[in-house]
Motif scaffolding. Structure first.
Motif, PDB file in Angstrom:
ATOM      1  N   VAL A  26       0.847  -1.194   0.000  1.00 27.54           N
ATOM      2  CA  VAL A  26       0.000   0.000   0.000  1.00 27.54           C
ATOM      3  C   VAL A  26       0.878   1.238   0.000  1.00 27.54           C
ATOM      4  O   VAL A  26       1.754   1.390   0.848  1.00 27.54           O
ATOM      5  CB  VAL A  26      -0.941   0.031   1.232  1.00 27.54           C
ATOM      6  CG1 VAL A  26      -1.789   1.298   1.228  1.00 27.54           C
ATOM      7  CG2 VAL A  26      -1.826  -1.202   1.276  1.00 27.54           C
ATOM      8  N   LYS A  27       0.663   2.096  -0.987  1.00 29.79           N
ATOM      9  CA  LYS A  27       1.321   3.397  -1.076  1.00 29.79           C
ATOM     10  C   LYS A  27       0.273   4.461  -0.740  1.00 29.79           C
ATOM     11  O   LYS A  27      -0.897   4.157  -0.550  1.00 29.79           O
ATOM     12  CB  LYS A  27       1.876   3.637  -2.490  1.00 29.79           C
ATOM     13  CG  LYS A  27       2.796   2.545  -2.981  1.00 29.79           C
ATOM     14  CD  LYS A  27       4.079   2.523  -2.209  1.00 29.79           C
ATOM     15  CE  LYS A  27       5.028   1.483  -2.796  1.00 29.79           C
ATOM     16  NZ  LYS A  27       6.129   1.187  -1.933  1.00 29.79           N
ATOM     17  N   GLU A  28       0.688   5.698  -0.700  1.00 32.31           N
ATOM     18  CA  GLU A  28      -0.222   6.806  -0.386  1.00 32.31           C
ATOM     19  C   GLU A  28      -1.400   6.859  -1.361  1.00 32.31           C
ATOM     20  O   GLU A  28      -2.524   7.140  -0.974  1.00 32.31           O
ATOM     21  CB  GLU A  28       0.546   8.123  -0.418  1.00 32.31           C
ATOM     22  CG  GLU A  28      -0.295   9.344  -0.093  1.00 32.31           C
ATOM     23  CD  GLU A  28      -0.599   9.490   1.390  1.00 32.31           C
ATOM     24  OE1 GLU A  28      -1.576  10.188   1.704  1.00 32.31           O
ATOM     25  OE2 GLU A  28       0.125   8.928   2.219  1.00 32.31           O
ATOM     26  N   THR A  29      -1.135   6.577  -2.649  1.00 29.18           N
ATOM     27  CA  THR A  29      -2.163   6.795  -3.662  1.00 29.18           C
ATOM     28  C   THR A  29      -2.522   5.568  -4.491  1.00 29.18           C
ATOM     29  O   THR A  29      -3.372   5.659  -5.371  1.00 29.18           O
ATOM     30  CB  THR A  29      -1.713   7.905  -4.622  1.00 29.18           C
ATOM     31  OG1 THR A  29      -0.458   7.506  -5.196  1.00 29.18           O
ATOM     32  CG2 THR A  29      -1.548   9.235  -3.904  1.00 29.18           C
ATOM     33  N   VAL A  30      -1.868   4.436  -4.263  1.00 26.75           N
ATOM     34  CA  VAL A  30      -2.135   3.229  -5.041  1.00 26.75           C
ATOM     35  C   VAL A  30      -1.747   2.010  -4.205  1.00 26.75           C
ATOM     36  O   VAL A  30      -0.867   2.099  -3.351  1.00 26.75           O
ATOM     37  CB  VAL A  30      -1.363   3.250  -6.389  1.00 26.75           C
ATOM     38  CG1 VAL A  30       0.131   3.206  -6.180  1.00 26.75           C
ATOM     39  CG2 VAL A  30      -1.823   2.154  -7.328  1.00 26.75           C
ATOM     40  N   ALA A  31      -2.425   0.889  -4.456  1.00 27.47           N
ATOM     41  CA  ALA A  31      -2.079  -0.361  -3.777  1.00 27.47           C
ATOM     42  C   ALA A  31      -1.884  -1.454  -4.814  1.00 27.47           C
ATOM     43  O   ALA A  31      -2.388  -1.369  -5.938  1.00 27.47           O
ATOM     44  CB  ALA A  31      -3.187  -0.761  -2.796  1.00 27.47           C
ATOM     45  N   PHE A  32      -1.144  -2.488  -4.423  1.00 28.99           N
ATOM     46  CA  PHE A  32      -0.900  -3.635  -5.283  1.00 28.99           C
ATOM     47  C   PHE A  32      -1.469  -4.865  -4.585  1.00 28.99           C
ATOM     48  O   PHE A  32      -1.408  -4.965  -3.363  1.00 28.99           O
ATOM     49  CB  PHE A  32       0.600  -3.791  -5.537  1.00 28.99           C
ATOM     50  CG  PHE A  32       1.182  -2.582  -6.213  1.00 28.99           C
ATOM     51  CD1 PHE A  32       1.238  -2.498  -7.591  1.00 28.99           C
ATOM     52  CD2 PHE A  32       1.643  -1.511  -5.460  1.00 28.99           C
ATOM     53  CE1 PHE A  32       1.751  -1.367  -8.212  1.00 28.99           C
ATOM     54  CE2 PHE A  32       2.160  -0.383  -6.077  1.00 28.99           C
ATOM     55  CZ  PHE A  32       2.214  -0.311  -7.450  1.00 28.99           C
ATOM     56  N   ALA A  33      -2.010  -5.795  -5.384  1.00 25.41           N
ATOM     57  CA  ALA A  33      -2.647  -6.976  -4.804  1.00 25.41           C
ATOM     58  C   ALA A  33      -2.380  -8.191  -5.670  1.00 25.41           C
ATOM     59  O   ALA A  33      -2.041  -8.071  -6.847  1.00 25.41           O
ATOM     60  CB  ALA A  33      -4.155  -6.744  -4.679  1.00 25.41           C
TER      61      ALA A  33
END
Length: 146
Positions: free
Chosen positions: A130-137
């Motif tokens: 999880v980043k400030e403006t986007v997440a990876f899954a």
């Protein structure tokens, strides 16, 4: 359908200010303070319509780098990302990024990037980063097509 590049570094909601002979894009202060944006850097930005229906039908428009000012933060940013690492949830893939990864939007239009999926898939995913403006899954279940 809007294509969102996998090289996307930041995504946030803001306003464009008319200053007579130029326009300024307000950058939330926390993006400068946490090091996501360097005030000495030059950036390429794209503008997407805030209205979900308009955004789905329009292509991003390139714009000139903005001047960095200290605007009021957008209300959605003060709440932080709406997902957490390790969280498992079901998402719907809306579009593909430039590298072919699926892109889903969750609460407040927050972007979740899911490799190995395609538009129309509804998948159970585990949030891995999880980043400030986007997440990876990553997917944890079978994809179902709407």
């Amino acid at each position: 359908m809007t294509q969102i590049s996998d090289s996307l570094r930041l995504l946030f909601e803001t306003s464009v200010e008319d200053e007579g002979d130029r326009y300024t894009v307000a950058i939330p202060p926390e993006l400068v303070e946490n090091g996501s944006i360097d005030t000495d850097g030059t950036y390429r930005i794209a503008l997407l319509a805030a209205d979900e229906a308009e955004a789905a039908d329009s292509e991003p428009s390139p714009a000139e780098p903005s001047s960095v000012s200290r605007p009021e933060p957008a209300p959605s940013h003060s709440q932080g990302p709406p997902v957490e690492e390790g969280e498992v949830r079901t998402v719907s893939i809306d579009t593909l990024g430039d590298q072919g990864d699926g892109i889903a939007k969750v609460e407040r239009g927050f972007i979740v990037i899911v490799p190995g999926t395609k538009p129309g898939d509804r998948v159970e995913v585990e949030i891995t980063d999880v980043k400030e403006t986007v997440a990876f899954a990553e997917t944890v279940g079978e994809a179902t097509v709407r």
